[in-house]
Write a protein that holds these residues in place. Sequence first.
Motif, PDB file in Angstrom:
ATOM      1  N   GLY A  15       0.801  -1.225   0.000  1.00  0.00           N
ATOM      2  CA  GLY A  15       0.000   0.000   0.000  1.00  0.00           C
ATOM      3  C   GLY A  15       0.831   1.271   0.000  1.00  0.00           C
ATOM      4  N   ALA A  16       2.125   1.166   0.292  1.00  0.00           N
ATOM      5  CA  ALA A  16       2.989   2.354   0.342  1.00  0.00           C
ATOM      6  C   ALA A  16       3.483   2.715  -1.055  1.00  0.00           C
ATOM      7  CB  ALA A  16       4.169   2.112   1.275  1.00  0.00           C
ATOM      8  N   GLU A  17       3.843   3.985  -1.211  1.00  0.00           N
ATOM      9  CA  GLU A  17       4.397   4.478  -2.463  1.00  0.00           C
ATOM     10  C   GLU A  17       5.853   4.864  -2.274  1.00  0.00           C
ATOM     11  OE1 GLU A  17       2.064   7.663  -4.056  1.00  0.00           O
ATOM     12  OE2 GLU A  17       0.253   6.433  -4.158  1.00  0.00           O
ATOM     13  N   TYR A  18       6.634   4.674  -3.335  1.00  0.00           N
ATOM     14  CA  TYR A  18       8.065   4.962  -3.322  1.00  0.00           C
ATOM     15  C   TYR A  18       8.457   5.595  -4.649  1.00  0.00           C
ATOM     16  CZ  TYR A  18       7.778   1.673   0.540  1.00  0.00           C
ATOM     17  OH  TYR A  18       7.415   1.047   1.712  1.00  0.00           O
ATOM     18  N   TRP A  19       9.632   6.225  -4.654  1.00  0.00           N
ATOM     19  CA  TRP A  19      10.222   6.773  -5.871  1.00  0.00           C
ATOM     20  C   TRP A  19      11.422   5.919  -6.235  1.00  0.00           C
ATOM     21  CZ3 TRP A  19       7.586  10.291  -8.432  1.00  0.00           C
ATOM     22  CH2 TRP A  19       6.732  11.150  -7.743  1.00  0.00           C
ATOM     23  N   ALA A  20      11.467   5.454  -7.470  1.00  0.00           N
ATOM     24  CA  ALA A  20      12.612   4.691  -7.980  1.00  0.00           C
ATOM     25  C   ALA A  20      13.235   5.488  -9.115  1.00  0.00           C
ATOM     26  CB  ALA A  20      12.157   3.320  -8.472  1.00  0.00           C
ATOM     27  N   GLY A  21      14.519   5.777  -8.990  1.00  0.00           N
ATOM     28  CA  GLY A  21      15.208   6.565 -10.003  1.00  0.00           C
ATOM     29  C   GLY A  21      15.717   5.716 -11.147  1.00  0.00           C
ATOM     30  N   LEU A  22      15.663   6.268 -12.341  1.00  0.00           N
ATOM     31  CA  LEU A  22      16.287   5.666 -13.501  1.00  0.00           C
ATOM     32  C   LEU A  22      17.706   6.221 -13.603  1.00  0.00           C
ATOM     33  CD1 LEU A  22      13.086   5.645 -14.034  1.00  0.00           C
ATOM     34  CD2 LEU A  22      13.728   5.255 -16.399  1.00  0.00           C
ATOM     35  N   PRO A  23      18.589   5.575 -14.367  1.00  0.00           N
ATOM     36  CA  PRO A  23      19.963   6.087 -14.472  1.00  0.00           C
ATOM     37  C   PRO A  23      20.013   7.520 -14.995  1.00  0.00           C
ATOM     38  CG  PRO A  23      19.821   3.877 -15.391  1.00  0.00           C
ATOM     39  CD  PRO A  23      18.407   4.330 -15.100  1.00  0.00           C
ATOM     40  N   LEU A  24      20.962   8.263 -14.499  1.00  0.00           N
ATOM     41  CA  LEU A  24      21.162   9.639 -14.928  1.00  0.00           C
ATOM     42  C   LEU A  24      21.533   9.653 -16.411  1.00  0.00           C
ATOM     43  CD1 LEU A  24      21.336  12.563 -13.818  1.00  0.00           C
ATOM     44  CD2 LEU A  24      23.770  12.170 -13.499  1.00  0.00           C
ATOM     45  N   PRO A  25      20.821  10.429 -17.228  1.00  0.00           N
ATOM     46  CA  PRO A  25      21.118  10.449 -18.665  1.00  0.00           C
ATOM     47  C   PRO A  25      22.495  11.061 -18.972  1.00  0.00           C
ATOM     48  CG  PRO A  25      18.931  11.344 -18.239  1.00  0.00           C
ATOM     49  CD  PRO A  25      19.617  11.207 -16.922  1.00  0.00           C
ATOM     50  N   TRP A  26      23.241  10.376 -19.833  1.00  0.00           N
ATOM     51  CA  TRP A  26      24.532  10.854 -20.333  1.00  0.00           C
ATOM     52  C   TRP A  26      24.515  10.801 -21.847  1.00  0.00           C
ATOM     53  CZ3 TRP A  26      28.622  13.007 -17.936  1.00  0.00           C
ATOM     54  CH2 TRP A  26      28.619  12.974 -16.539  1.00  0.00           C
ATOM     55  N   ASN A  27      25.087  11.782 -22.464  1.00  0.00           N
ATOM     56  CA  ASN A  27      25.205  11.838 -23.919  1.00  0.00           C
ATOM     57  C   ASN A  27      26.680  11.732 -24.264  1.00  0.00           C
ATOM     58  OD1 ASN A  27      25.233  12.434 -26.631  1.00  0.00           O
ATOM     59  ND2 ASN A  27      24.234  14.422 -26.434  1.00  0.00           N
ATOM     60  N   THR A  28      27.102  10.598 -24.768  1.00  0.00           N
ATOM     61  CA  THR A  28      28.510  10.395 -25.118  1.00  0.00           C
ATOM     62  C   THR A  28      28.809  10.805 -26.558  1.00  0.00           C
ATOM     63  OG1 THR A  28      28.092   8.090 -25.728  1.00  0.00           O
ATOM     64  CG2 THR A  28      28.775   8.522 -23.445  1.00  0.00           C
ATOM     65  N   SER A  29      27.785  11.186 -27.306  1.00  0.00           N
ATOM     66  CA  SER A  29      27.983  11.553 -28.704  1.00  0.00           C
ATOM     67  C   SER A  29      28.476  13.001 -28.826  1.00  0.00           C
ATOM     68  CB  SER A  29      26.684  11.376 -29.492  1.00  0.00           C
ATOM     69  OG  SER A  29      25.801  12.444 -29.236  1.00  0.00           O
ATOM     70  N   GLY A  30      28.778  13.392 -30.035  1.00  0.00           N
ATOM     71  CA  GLY A  30      29.255  14.740 -30.309  1.00  0.00           C
ATOM     72  C   GLY A  30      28.147  15.723 -30.651  1.00  0.00           C
ATOM     73  N   GLN A  31      26.874  15.288 -30.567  1.00  0.00           N
ATOM     74  CA  GLN A  31      25.741  16.170 -30.868  1.00  0.00           C
ATOM     75  C   GLN A  31      24.760  16.181 -29.701  1.00  0.00           C
ATOM     76  OE1 GLN A  31      24.190  14.359 -34.487  1.00  0.00           O
ATOM     77  NE2 GLN A  31      24.919  16.124 -35.646  1.00  0.00           N
ATOM     78  N   ASP A  32      24.135  17.335 -29.478  1.00  0.00           N
ATOM     79  CA  ASP A  32      23.095  17.432 -28.457  1.00  0.00           C
ATOM     80  C   ASP A  32      21.948  16.492 -28.810  1.00  0.00           C
ATOM     81  OD1 ASP A  32      24.696  19.471 -27.522  1.00  0.00           O
ATOM     82  OD2 ASP A  32      23.291  21.080 -28.018  1.00  0.00           O
ATOM     83  N   LEU A  33      21.200  16.085 -27.791  1.00  0.00           N
ATOM     84  CA  LEU A  33      20.012  15.260 -28.018  1.00  0.00           C
ATOM     85  C   LEU A  33      18.918  15.693 -27.066  1.00  0.00           C
ATOM     86  CD1 LEU A  33      19.700  12.965 -25.556  1.00  0.00           C
ATOM     87  CD2 LEU A  33      21.621  11.964 -26.756  1.00  0.00           C
ATOM     88  N   GLU A  34      17.690  15.276 -27.375  1.00  0.00           N
ATOM     89  CA  GLU A  34      16.534  15.575 -26.529  1.00  0.00           C
ATOM     90  C   GLU A  34      15.869  14.267 -26.133  1.00  0.00           C
ATOM     91  OE1 GLU A  34      14.749  19.770 -28.106  1.00  0.00           O
ATOM     92  OE2 GLU A  34      14.219  17.966 -29.249  1.00  0.00           O
TER      93      GLU A  34
END
Length: 149
Positions: A15-34
């Motif tokens: 019955g309880a609620e929790y927050w689970a985080g996803l991995p922090l986004p990283w962009n290893t490419s040479g172009q910005d992304l959305e």
Amino acid sequence: MQSAGDVGYEHAQIGAEYWAGLPLPWNTSGQDLEITKAEFSQVPKGLKVIEYRAVNGNETDGNILFSSNDGKSGLADLLKARNYADHPVMVKAKSGSDIYYIARVKVTGPVHGALKDCRFWYRQDNKEYQQQVDCSTIIRLGPPIKYQK
């Protein structure tokens, strides 16, 4: 770092609620992304995802990997944090994002398995992509944590 191992919590209550985080986004490419969306690909029996949010680590005391939603943990109240998920999240080339994704989950019964396989949808150079990143958050029923005042 989150994709290198398991995050775990052994004090969940039905019955309880929790927050689970996803991995922090990283962009290893040479172009910005959305990034346009992120979620756990596998949600085990015993858990229900109520919503996904994108929040800024500078506004939430850092990147929260797992947190209770009871207001007693001493961490930021993620329901009050600004939700950036309604718009694409820009991640500059060769850098990480201050904005990370979290899932609000409710425990509906004994949990059989883990929240696994984080999937990100993103746009780069006017093309749409999906990428799955290894991740695992193990949630188990156990005695509640007693917080000191």
